[in-house]
Design a protein around this motif. Structure first.
Motif, short mmCIF file in Angstrom:
data_model
loop_
_atom_site.label_atom_id
_atom_site.label_comp_id
_atom_site.label_asym_id
_atom_site.label_seq_id
_atom_site.Cartn_x
_atom_site.Cartn_y
_atom_site.Cartn_z
N GLY A 38 0.81 -1.21 0.00
CA GLY A 38 0.00 0.00 0.00
C GLY A 38 0.84 1.26 0.00
N SER A 39 2.00 1.21 0.69
CA SER A 39 2.89 2.38 0.69
C SER A 39 3.77 2.40 -0.56
CB SER A 39 3.78 2.36 1.94
OG SER A 39 3.00 2.52 3.11
N SER B 258 20.64 4.50 -6.42
CA SER B 258 20.43 3.78 -7.69
C SER B 258 19.12 3.02 -7.72
CB SER B 258 21.60 2.80 -7.93
OG SER B 258 21.71 1.89 -6.84
N LEU B 259 18.48 2.86 -6.55
CA LEU B 259 17.22 2.12 -6.48
C LEU B 259 16.05 3.05 -6.23
CD1 LEU B 259 18.33 -0.93 -4.26
CD2 LEU B 259 18.17 -0.84 -6.76
N LYS B 260 14.87 2.57 -6.55
CA LYS B 260 13.64 3.31 -6.24
C LYS B 260 13.33 3.13 -4.74
CE LYS B 260 13.09 4.33 -10.56
NZ LYS B 260 12.02 3.75 -11.38
N ARG B 261 12.55 4.05 -4.21
CA ARG B 261 12.24 3.99 -2.78
C ARG B 261 11.51 2.70 -2.41
NH1 ARG B 261 9.56 9.84 -1.81
NH2 ARG B 261 8.75 9.35 -3.90
N TRP B 262 10.60 2.24 -3.26
CA TRP B 262 9.85 1.03 -2.93
C TRP B 262 10.75 -0.21 -2.93
CZ3 TRP B 262 9.67 -2.88 -6.54
CH2 TRP B 262 9.88 -2.55 -7.88
N SER C 106 -4.95 -3.04 4.03
CA SER C 106 -3.51 -3.32 3.95
C SER C 106 -2.96 -3.02 2.56
CB SER C 106 -3.23 -4.78 4.33
OG SER C 106 -3.80 -5.67 3.38
N GLY C 107 -3.73 -3.32 1.51
CA GLY C 107 -3.23 -3.09 0.16
C GLY C 107 -3.53 -1.71 -0.39
#
Length: 540
Positions: free
Chosen positions: A85-86, A232-236, A323-324
């Motif tokens: 969900g985040s 180099s990575l996305k936050r998720w 949750s989702g």
């Protein structure tokens, strides 16, 4: 001084049992494959009077070892499935093409059907894994099975960061659900094997309260990830790498979990005897590793298990949505202009910001945490109050859904946020369903079947919940979702009333039967089911 000395000195009756324990541990594999409960090897047929001070010490040791592990373990399960969900607020929706804009409509509409299915695929995986992994736990060493599967779960979670399409996410979510399915059912069986019926509601609430606790912890961590602007990575992707790494560490600790109270290494030999003997009154047994077809047949035909499962399925539809989609739904509460719904709901100009949506998960988590613990405490102090508390906790959920649905979603509107917060009462509802279900069955195979049935229903509810969310109906405040949840919780109330009447009538029938205390003591550790053992009493 005399009282402390007495607490350290086991009663004479325990000395004989202690002498038997070494022999039992050496031959445990052959003993556990027999027809009887594992406890039969270290306790006599007749009840032994226990020293209350020793019993309190034993319970305290069990609490200090078992409960923190379970709280962390189930918290990781909840965090792992809820971070989706985040993650969608951190760019996952765009990166994995989870939302599709239909430009053929006027105004254009955004569909998040792929996100709904990504949420549901996790629970399809759980459905596939529940029964095989649950019976694997019963048949083989619990610590080794748990440790191995949990480490595998952590590795699968970290692999989420490598997914590049919505199809890959579907596959990853399925396998993640498969391996995580071992935790909830395993924990329910552990509680029923270490605690009396009177103690189980409070202990079940302790570990299940991690849903609220980890909502708060996870929200704080996700808020921190929201501050990342480089790398180099996305936050998720960072979120999933952290969740997987924490899970691998927990999996290593799981190897220390003993098979049962009979072989609990953190208890002394005499304390193990006390840990087992104290369960005799409840007639629920400790652990038997032999799968019994007769118990499977009985469980499949037991009406109370069906009632519990249906209650769980209806109650957990709300979690599938919260949750989702929780942060995503909250992000749309600030919508003030009707024409804004033509845009992607993640970027509505007058909605709550990403950080706002994450922070508004804090009060939801607090409600879940506090009221799971409170209802668990009340259930342990007041006899036969569980189903009454369950019904009472359904009412705020119904009210919360109505508040969100029918209120005005103007800029920073407080009413939908308040309604979203009190929906957190679904936590104690589910906790009470679990504790009521597991306290009212006996027989090792039947307990395993019941635990798995409860979480099959848990998966069904979580699969259905996300499908009720239609982003095309945002302008009308997702009417299918809130009406569907209100209907589900009315069903829960009805089923709880039927279960109460059924269990109360069965207890009355059994109370009218002749009693034989000696026979009752002998039957306690024969791995009998609640229907086979007329001395078993149901809790309401």
């Amino acid at each position: 001084m005399e009282e402390k000395e007495a607490a350290r000195t086991p009663p004479p009756q325990l000395n004989h049992a202690k002498e038997q324990l070494h022999v039992e541990v050496e031959a445990q594999s052959s003993t556990l494959s027999s027809e009887k409960d594992a406890a039969a090897a270290i306790v006599p047929e007749h009840a032994v009077e226990l020293d209350k001070a020793i019993e309190r010490r034993v319970v305290r040791k069990i609490d200090l070892f078992i409960i923190p592990l379970m709280w962390i373990g189930y918290g990781l399960v909840y965090y792992d499935k809820a971070i989706l969900g985040s993650a969608v607020l951190f760019g996952m929706t765009k990166d994995l093409q989870l939302s599709v804009v239909d430009s053929s409509t006027t105004p254009p509409t955004t569909s998040t059907e792929r996100l709904s299915w990504a949420t549901s695929m996790f629970y399809f995986g759980m459905l596939a894994g529940l029964y095989p992994l649950t019976f694997l736990l019963q048949r083989f060493n619990m610590g080794r099975v748990l440790g191995g599967v949990v480490i595998l779960w952590g590795l699968v979670a970290m692999l989420t960061a490598t997914v590049t399409s919505w199809r890959g996410l579907f596959a990853q979510r399925f396998f993640l659900g498969f391996v995580e399915s071992i935790i909830p059912t395993g924990f329910m069986c552990i509680i029923s094997g270490y605690y009396t019926q009177e103690e189980q509601a409070l202990r079940q609430s302790w570990w299940f309260s991690s849903t609220g606790g980890w909502t708060i912890i996870g929200t704080a961590m996700n808020y921190g990830f929201a501050q990342i602007t480089g790398g180099s990575l996305k936050r998720w992707q960072y979120i999933y790498l952290l969740a997987g790494a924490l899970t691998v560490v927990f999996g290593c600790v799981c190897f220390c979990i003993p098979n049962s109270a009979v072989s609990a290494w953190f208890l002394s030999p005499e304390e193990r005897v006390v840990a087992v003997e104290r369960l005799r009154k409840g007639q629920t047994g400790v652990r038997c590793q032999k799968l019994k077809r007769s118990q499977l047949r009985e469980a499949a035909l037991d009406i109370k298990i069906w009632l519990i499962a249906l209650m769980m399925a209806a109650a957990y539809t709300v979690n599938g949505a919260v949750s989702g989609f929780g942060p995503l739904i909250v992000s749309t509460f600030g919508n003030t202009t009707p024409h804004a719904v033509k845009n992607d709901p993640l970027t509505l100009p007058d909605s709550y910001t990403t950080l706002d949506s994450i922070l508004l998960q804090f009060p939801l988590g607090a409600v879940v945490l506090i009221f799971i613990l409170l209802t668990g405490f009340l259930s342990s102090r007041i006899p036969n109050i569980r189903l009454l508390l369950l019904v009472a906790c359904c009412l705020p959920v119904i009210a919360g859904c109505a508040m969100i649905w029918k209120s005005d979603w103007y800029h920073r509107a407080p009413t939908p946020v308040a309604g979203y917060t009190i929906i957190g009462f679904f936590g104690p509802v589910v906790s009470l369903i679990i504790s009521t279900g597991m306290a009212n069955v006996a027989g090792a195979t039947k307990k395993s079947f019941t635990a798995a049935a409860i979480f099959v229903a848990y998966c069904v509810g979580n699969i259905v919940g996300p499908q009720l969310i239609k982003t095309q109906t945002l302008k009308r405040h997702y009417p299918e979702l809130w009406l569907g949840l209100i209907i589900c919780y009315c069903i829960v109330i009805l089923l709880a009333a039927l279960l109460y009447l059924h269990l109360r009538n069965e207890n009355k029938r059994r109370d009218a039967l002749p009693k034989d205390d000696a026979e009752r003591d002998r039957m306690a550790f024969r791995d009998l089911t609640d229907k086979e053992n007329v001395y078993f009493r149901y809790v309401l």
